[in-house]
Design a protein around this motif. Structure first.
Motif, short mmCIF file in Angstrom:
data_model
loop_
_atom_site.label_atom_id
_atom_site.label_comp_id
_atom_site.label_asym_id
_atom_site.label_seq_id
_atom_site.Cartn_x
_atom_site.Cartn_y
_atom_site.Cartn_z
N GLN A 7 0.80 0.19 -0.87
CA GLN A 7 0.46 1.35 -1.70
C GLN A 7 -0.85 1.09 -2.42
OE1 GLN A 7 3.62 2.64 -4.26
NE2 GLN A 7 5.19 2.43 -2.68
N THR A 8 -1.50 2.17 -2.80
CA THR A 8 -2.80 2.08 -3.46
C THR A 8 -2.78 2.89 -4.75
OG1 THR A 8 -3.87 1.92 -1.30
CG2 THR A 8 -5.29 2.39 -3.17
N ALA A 9 -3.42 2.36 -5.78
CA ALA A 9 -3.49 3.07 -7.07
C ALA A 9 -4.85 2.81 -7.71
CB ALA A 9 -2.37 2.60 -8.00
N ALA A 30 1.82 3.29 -10.02
CA ALA A 30 1.93 3.41 -8.57
C ALA A 30 3.22 4.14 -8.23
CB ALA A 30 1.92 2.03 -7.92
#
Length: 422
Positions: free
Chosen positions: A51-53, A72
């Protein structure tokens, strides 16, 4: 009904603090991170999609909490995963980058600043909420030199859910089972129908002199072949009583000059619940719109609203997203996931608190038997669960309703008078 154990791994309060330069240094030297450069992080957990934040920059001093932070989407661990890792700690890896997210010319555009690791003991988390990290962590192993710091909170919370599985494709009127571990038991049945009220038979007084009527019939048949309408799914409990329904109220039609349903003119469903003592009396609970997105990735766009007492046109938007037509995806109503997807999802009127439901949707042309998860706080009786089953059927059937009109539908989805079936 007994729920299945689920666990949510939450990563929140994310922020980045960059080292302060002692003297001006050119950006190209790599000695200073310019404060105008966007920063982001990637979160990795074994056997889960990364995942990306985004990371806001903090200018605070010492170990004080950041002025602003982000969260996230987090990771959801089902019963099978919890059994597999029971008693074993798992490692969450967070990598921090400067630059823009995504790829340019096939190469990651971000520059790695550093990474941190947090050990999570899931055995403890299965009985009570737990916090494994809350504060600043240094990026890099050199304790003598000033380096960037990452602020994050890593915690777990219990998230039990009811799990249901369609026994077949919704258009085939399947039985719906509740899943509890290795045990499945029938709880609902579905009945799909399409509008077959129109007849293809000619009137008894038809003659060769009435050519105008024949041309009218031909135009009507052509128009009907260019719209998908009248679909309905009824949900019954084990006693045979109707407890929910999904009804297509706005036909799915192609935009002029194209063979696809556009966002400017989407098809729509009403999700209905019984109202009163009459079996023919229904009250709208939700409204689902769907369309075919244009772009580099062919997508099924959707928007779901809760219907208020002011009518379907004044709904409260709670979910809006796009999923791949080829690969399918997950229809999800989850405050933590949807709040960044669109402005509509963050409506101040939204009653969404945490996870509400998730339903699998297979890609176009694939056999789809939706798996449905519903948070226990949103189910007080079987009729509540039936509403989510009806909604799951509607989003699954929308994949077929948004199929390009140059392609044929399977016969279960067609009206009697249409020839556009496989």
């Amino acid at each position: 009904m007994d729920p299945c154990p689920f666990l949510r791994l939450i990563i929140e309060s994310l922020a980045l603090k960059l080292p302060q330069p002692t003297k001006p240094v050119a950006v190209a030297s790599g000695g200073v991170y310019p404060t105008t450069t966007p920063c982001f992080c990637k979160l990795r957990l074994k056997n889960f999609q990364s995942q990306t934040a985004l990371l806001p920059l903090s200018n605070g001093s010492g170990d004080s909490p950041p002025e602003s932070s982000t969260s996230a989407a987090g990771f959801h661990l089902d019963a099978l995963t919890l059994r597999r890792v029971s008693g074993k700690p798992v490692t969450l890896c967070v990598e921090v980058f400067t630059g823009r997210m995504g790829r340019s010319c096939g190469v990651n555009s971000g520059k790695l600043v550093g990474s941190v690791q947090v050990t999570v003991h899931l055995g403890v988390s299965q009985t009570r909420p737990a916090v494994f990290q809350d504060g600043w962590m240094k990026l890099g192993n050199d304790h003598e030199k000033p380096s960037a710091k990452l602020h994050l909170t890593v915690r777990t919370e219990l998230d039990p859910r009811f799990v249901f599985q369609f026994g077949g494709e919704p258009e085939c009127s399947p039985v719906v089972f509740q899943i509890q571990g290795n045990i499945s038991q029938p709880v609902f049945s579905c009945k799909f129908s399409a509008d077959r009220s129109r007849s293809r038979s000619l009137p008894p007084n038809f003659s060769n002199k009435n050519r105008g009527w024949m041309r009218t019939l031909a135009r009507e048949k052509e128009r009907q072949g260019r719209e998908r309408k009248g679909w309905m799914v009824m949900i019954y409990d084990l006693s045979g009583s109707p407890v929910a329904a999904a009804s297509m109220i706005t036909p799915f039609v192609p935009s002029p000059g194209t063979d696809r349903v556009s966002r400017s003119n989407p098809g729509a469903w009403l999700i209905l619940r019984p109202h009163g003592f009459s079996v023919s009396s229904w009250k709208p609970w939700g409204r689902l719109e769907a369309w075919r997105e244009r772009g580099p990735v062919d997508g099924l766009g959707y928007k779901f609203e809760l219907v208020t007492d002011n009518g379907p046109s004044n709904g409260v938007p709670i979910a809006e997203a796009t999923m791949s037509v080829k690969k399918g995806g997950l229809f999800c109503i989850d405050r933590r996931v949807s709040k960044s997807d669109s402005a509509a999802s963050t409506s101040s009127r939204s009653p969404i608190k945490g996870f509400v439901m998730g339903s699998t949707v297979e890609g176009e042309g694939k056999v789809s038997k939706p798996m449905v998860q519903v948070g226990i706080q949103h189910v007080t009786c079987m009729a509540d669960a039936a509403l989510f089953i009806a909604l799951s059927a509607a989003i699954d059937l929308s994949m077929d309703a948004c199929r390009l009109f140059s392609r044929k539908l399977r016969k279960e989805l067609c009206h009697d008078e249409q020839d556009s079936c496989s």
